[in-house]
Structure formats: C-alpha cells, structure tokens
Design a protein around this motif. Structure first.
Motif, mmCIF file in Angstrom:
data_model
loop_
_atom_site.group_PDB
_atom_site.id
_atom_site.type_symbol
_atom_site.label_atom_id
_atom_site.label_comp_id
_atom_site.label_asym_id
_atom_site.label_seq_id
_atom_site.Cartn_x
_atom_site.Cartn_y
_atom_site.Cartn_z
ATOM 1 N N THR A 291 0.818 -1.210 0.000
ATOM 2 C CA THR A 291 0.000 0.000 0.000
ATOM 3 C C THR A 291 0.850 1.257 0.000
ATOM 4 O O THR A 291 0.322 2.366 0.058
ATOM 5 C CB THR A 291 -0.913 0.023 1.242
ATOM 6 N N GLY A 292 2.175 1.077 -0.042
ATOM 7 C CA GLY A 292 3.095 2.205 0.002
ATOM 8 C C GLY A 292 4.476 1.720 0.371
ATOM 9 O O GLY A 292 4.823 0.559 0.129
ATOM 10 N N GLY A 293 5.253 2.596 0.985
ATOM 11 C CA GLY A 293 6.608 2.236 1.371
ATOM 12 C C GLY A 293 7.085 3.085 2.531
ATOM 13 O O GLY A 293 6.388 4.001 2.981
ATOM 14 N N VAL A 294 8.286 2.774 3.000
ATOM 15 C CA VAL A 294 8.897 3.493 4.114
ATOM 16 C C VAL A 294 10.353 3.767 3.752
ATOM 17 O O VAL A 294 11.031 2.910 3.187
ATOM 18 C CB VAL A 294 8.822 2.680 5.421
ATOM 19 N N ILE A 295 10.809 4.973 4.087
ATOM 20 C CA ILE A 295 12.208 5.347 3.893
ATOM 21 C C ILE A 295 12.730 5.895 5.214
ATOM 22 O O ILE A 295 12.082 6.745 5.833
ATOM 23 C CB ILE A 295 12.364 6.435 2.803
ATOM 24 N N LEU A 296 13.899 5.403 5.649
ATOM 25 C CA LEU A 296 14.588 5.974 6.804
ATOM 26 C C LEU A 296 15.632 6.948 6.279
ATOM 27 O O LEU A 296 16.427 6.600 5.392
ATOM 28 C CB LEU A 296 15.259 4.890 7.636
ATOM 29 N N VAL A 297 15.632 8.159 6.816
ATOM 30 C CA VAL A 297 16.490 9.233 6.330
ATOM 31 C C VAL A 297 17.330 9.750 7.488
ATOM 32 O O VAL A 297 16.808 9.968 8.583
ATOM 33 C CB VAL A 297 15.637 10.388 5.747
ATOM 34 N N LYS A 298 18.625 9.966 7.229
ATOM 35 C CA LYS A 298 19.481 10.493 8.286
ATOM 36 C C LYS A 298 19.022 11.894 8.669
ATOM 37 O O LYS A 298 18.267 12.539 7.940
ATOM 38 C CB LYS A 298 20.942 10.481 7.872
ATOM 39 N N GLY A 299 19.465 12.366 9.819
ATOM 40 C CA GLY A 299 19.082 13.688 10.302
ATOM 41 C C GLY A 299 19.666 14.794 9.444
ATOM 42 O O GLY A 299 20.868 15.049 9.481
ATOM 43 N N ILE A 300 18.841 15.418 8.637
ATOM 44 C CA ILE A 300 19.229 16.550 7.807
ATOM 45 C C ILE A 300 18.238 17.672 8.085
ATOM 46 O O ILE A 300 17.240 17.483 8.790
ATOM 47 C CB ILE A 300 19.247 16.183 6.298
ATOM 48 N N ASP A 301 18.485 18.820 7.535
ATOM 49 C CA ASP A 301 17.557 19.932 7.671
ATOM 50 C C ASP A 301 16.211 19.552 7.056
ATOM 51 O O ASP A 301 16.165 18.989 5.955
ATOM 52 C CB ASP A 301 18.147 21.153 6.963
ATOM 53 N N ARG A 302 15.117 19.852 7.738
ATOM 54 C CA ARG A 302 13.792 19.466 7.267
ATOM 55 C C ARG A 302 13.472 20.097 5.911
ATOM 56 O O ARG A 302 12.863 19.455 5.040
ATOM 57 C CB ARG A 302 12.722 19.833 8.301
ATOM 58 N N ALA A 303 13.894 21.320 5.681
ATOM 59 C CA ALA A 303 13.641 21.954 4.385
ATOM 60 C C ALA A 303 14.369 21.195 3.276
ATOM 61 O O ALA A 303 13.834 21.042 2.170
ATOM 62 C CB ALA A 303 14.076 23.417 4.419
ATOM 63 N N GLN A 304 15.577 20.704 3.560
ATOM 64 C CA GLN A 304 16.314 19.906 2.581
ATOM 65 C C GLN A 304 15.564 18.613 2.284
ATOM 66 O O GLN A 304 15.455 18.201 1.126
ATOM 67 C CB GLN A 304 17.716 19.601 3.104
ATOM 68 N N LEU A 305 15.028 17.962 3.327
ATOM 69 C CA LEU A 305 14.253 16.739 3.118
ATOM 70 C C LEU A 305 13.007 17.020 2.283
ATOM 71 O O LEU A 305 12.677 16.258 1.373
ATOM 72 C CB LEU A 305 13.868 16.097 4.452
#
Length: 94
Positions: free
Chosen positions: A45-59
C-alpha cells in the motif's frame, strides 16, 4: 533521523508506471548517504524510507523530487532513537 511513510492513492498499475524513476531517485540519495533504508509496506500500500538527520527543508526538497508524488501521499516523522538493539548502535547517532 526521519521516517518517511508513503501511502499510495492511485491504482498499483499507475504506481508501477513511476517505479523506474522512483528507484533511480532512491539510488541517488542512497549513494550520497542521505537514505538509510527503504522498502515496501506489506501489503503493498506504500513504502517506508529511513532518512538520516538533515535539515527538514532539505528533506522536503528531496521528497518533492520523487516521481511517486503523482501516486502517493507522504507522512514525515522526525525521530530520535534513544535506544537501539545490538548491531544498530549507529542509528542512535543519526
């Protein structure tokens, strides 16, 4: 670190038509070290991505580039691991 949860809002056939571009997008951000892990939800039904701690605007900029924007909604959770299991100590620093 962030948990990005994608939920499809279009038929799976339409999702699949964007899959090649989505995989290329994932590879780009795995190669530069931004993404930690990713995968499909079960059932699909979708997916999941784990992202390192970066600036939220960059994400937000990165997520806006995903071809799946046409077929999925995104829920982004800022998450700070405080406890990890054996072998996952690295996650506490992300």
């Amino acid at each position: 670190m962030y948990i990005v949860s994608l939920t499809y809002h279009r038929p799976i056939e339409e999702v699949d038509s964007h899959l090649e571009g989505h995989v290329a997008w994932l590879k780009k951000y795995f190669q530069d070290g931004t993404f930690i892990a990713s995968g499909r939800k079960n059932p699909r039904t979708g997916g999941v991505i784990l992202v390192k701690g970066i600036d939220r605007a960059q994400l937000d900029t990165i997520v806006a580039q995903d071809p799946f924007n046409a077929v999925a909604n995104y829920d982004i959770t800022d998450f700070t691991p405080s406890t990890t299991g054996n072998g996952f100590d690295l996650l506490a620093g992300l």
